[in-house]
Design an enzyme around this catalytic site. Structure first.
Site, mmCIF file in Angstrom:
data_model
loop_
_atom_site.group_PDB
_atom_site.id
_atom_site.type_symbol
_atom_site.label_atom_id
_atom_site.label_comp_id
_atom_site.label_asym_id
_atom_site.label_seq_id
_atom_site.Cartn_x
_atom_site.Cartn_y
_atom_site.Cartn_z
ATOM 1 N N LYS A 116 0.844 -1.196 0.000
ATOM 2 C CA LYS A 116 0.000 0.000 0.000
ATOM 3 C C LYS A 116 0.890 1.262 0.000
ATOM 4 O O LYS A 116 1.962 1.248 -0.599
ATOM 5 C CB LYS A 116 -0.987 -0.043 1.165
ATOM 6 C CG LYS A 116 -1.821 -1.337 1.163
ATOM 7 C CD LYS A 116 -2.948 -1.325 2.150
ATOM 8 C CE LYS A 116 -3.723 -2.635 2.079
ATOM 9 N NZ LYS A 116 -4.914 -2.630 2.940
ATOM 10 N N GLU A 157 -11.170 -10.543 -1.225
ATOM 11 C CA GLU A 157 -10.877 -9.742 -0.039
ATOM 12 C C GLU A 157 -12.162 -9.149 0.516
ATOM 13 O O GLU A 157 -12.624 -8.102 0.044
ATOM 14 C CB GLU A 157 -9.909 -8.609 -0.389
ATOM 15 C CG GLU A 157 -8.514 -9.065 -0.724
ATOM 16 C CD GLU A 157 -7.519 -7.925 -0.595
ATOM 17 O OE1 GLU A 157 -6.547 -8.064 0.172
ATOM 18 O OE2 GLU A 157 -7.717 -6.875 -1.241
ATOM 19 N N GLY A 206 -7.725 -5.112 7.272
ATOM 20 C CA GLY A 206 -7.197 -4.244 8.316
ATOM 21 C C GLY A 206 -7.968 -4.250 9.616
ATOM 22 O O GLY A 206 -7.671 -3.485 10.529
ATOM 23 N N SER A 231 -6.695 -9.389 6.757
ATOM 24 C CA SER A 231 -6.169 -9.727 8.087
ATOM 25 C C SER A 231 -5.476 -11.092 8.099
ATOM 26 O O SER A 231 -5.618 -11.869 9.053
ATOM 27 C CB SER A 231 -7.284 -9.675 9.133
ATOM 28 O OG SER A 231 -7.806 -8.366 9.254
#
Length: 266
Positions: free
Chosen positions: A17, A177, A183, A223
């Site tokens: 990212k 995802e 996150g 995660s």
């Protein structure tokens, strides 16, 4: 049982990212390479890929080439256009010139923060394919989607929109995802991941046939950690992981890449 077949080499991909400058990225790749070497990592069945920010790509590519590191390289996004008056955009040809193998398309952060629609994602996938890059198409549902239409409807629709615009001969990777897991520290369960990845493979099979369905790698992301990767990789249709924050820690990412040590054979 390990989900990947002999025909589908596992892919562990690290999406950095907007983190790390070019010097920090060099340090991370060096540490990752040293850690995997110290642990006698075997890459025959597991491919490791890193997706640095655009400003880091040249530095990482030079390091990989100079040290002959067994890592694949990818971009975090690309333009649907090949060249021209598109200030700030990155052409697929630029990524290919930097020896990139992959490029992310349709990450949930791009869809949410940059209003990327399924049509935009299709155009970007087509652009990637024009430049011999393998697009990693990200699909996933929000918490609201999960409550209203279930966990498979949105990912299937996002995948279908792309499959209808490419051919069965095109090479893609799909990354499931769930947006609610990214996150959050609360991943999908291994059973949830396998269920959705199985439906996504069935979608490929229905639209493009057995050959593409059987060869296409489907990843789970959200995660992912070394403590849960083995559970995900037991799924018959889970062929790897798209790792976010944990990929910025060389020790942790190396442990994720070594998931085979922790997967029991049923």
């Amino acid at each position: 049982m390990v989900g990947t077949t002999a025909a589908r080499r596992a892919l562990i991909a690290g999406n950095w990212k907007m983190n790390l400058d070019h010097l920090q990225s060099i340090a991370l790749v060096q540490k990752l390479a040293w850690t995997l070497k110290d642990r006698n990592f075997q890459s025959d069945t597991v491919e490791v890929a890193v997706f640095p920010p655009f400003t880091d790509l040249r530095s990482v590519q030079t390091l990989i080439a100079a040290d002959k590191l067994d890592f694949s390289l990818g971009g975090q996004d690309l333009s649907a256009h090949d060249s021209g008056a598109h200030t700030g955009d990155i052409s697929g040809s630029f990524l290919k010139a930097l020896a990139c193998d992959y490029v992310l398309v349709g990450h949930s952060e791009r869809r949410a923060n940059h209003s990327e629609t399924d049509q935009v994602c299709l155009a970007k996938v087509q652009a990637a394919l024009r430049h011999s890059l393998t697009p990693v198409l990200c699909v996933g549902e929000t918490a609201e989607d999960l409550e209203t239409v279930g966990q498979s409807a949105v990912p299937v629709a996002q995948l279908t929109a792309v499959l209808e615009g490419i051919s069965a001969e095109d090479e893609i990777v799909v990354a499931y995802e769930p947006v609610w897991a990214i996150g959050s520290g609360t991943p999908a369960t291994a059973e949830q991941a396998q269920e959705v990845c199985g439906v996504l493979r069935d979608t490929i099979r229905t639209l493009h046939g057995d050959e593409q369905a059987d060869r296409t790698r489907i990843l789970y992301g959200g995660s992912v950690k070394s403590s849960n990767i083995a559970g995900f990789m037991r799924g018959a249709d889970v062929d790897g992981a798209l790792v976010g924050g944990a990929s910025l820690d060389s020790e942790e990412f190396a442990a994720i890449a070594q998931f085979e040590k922790h997967v029991t054979i049923d």
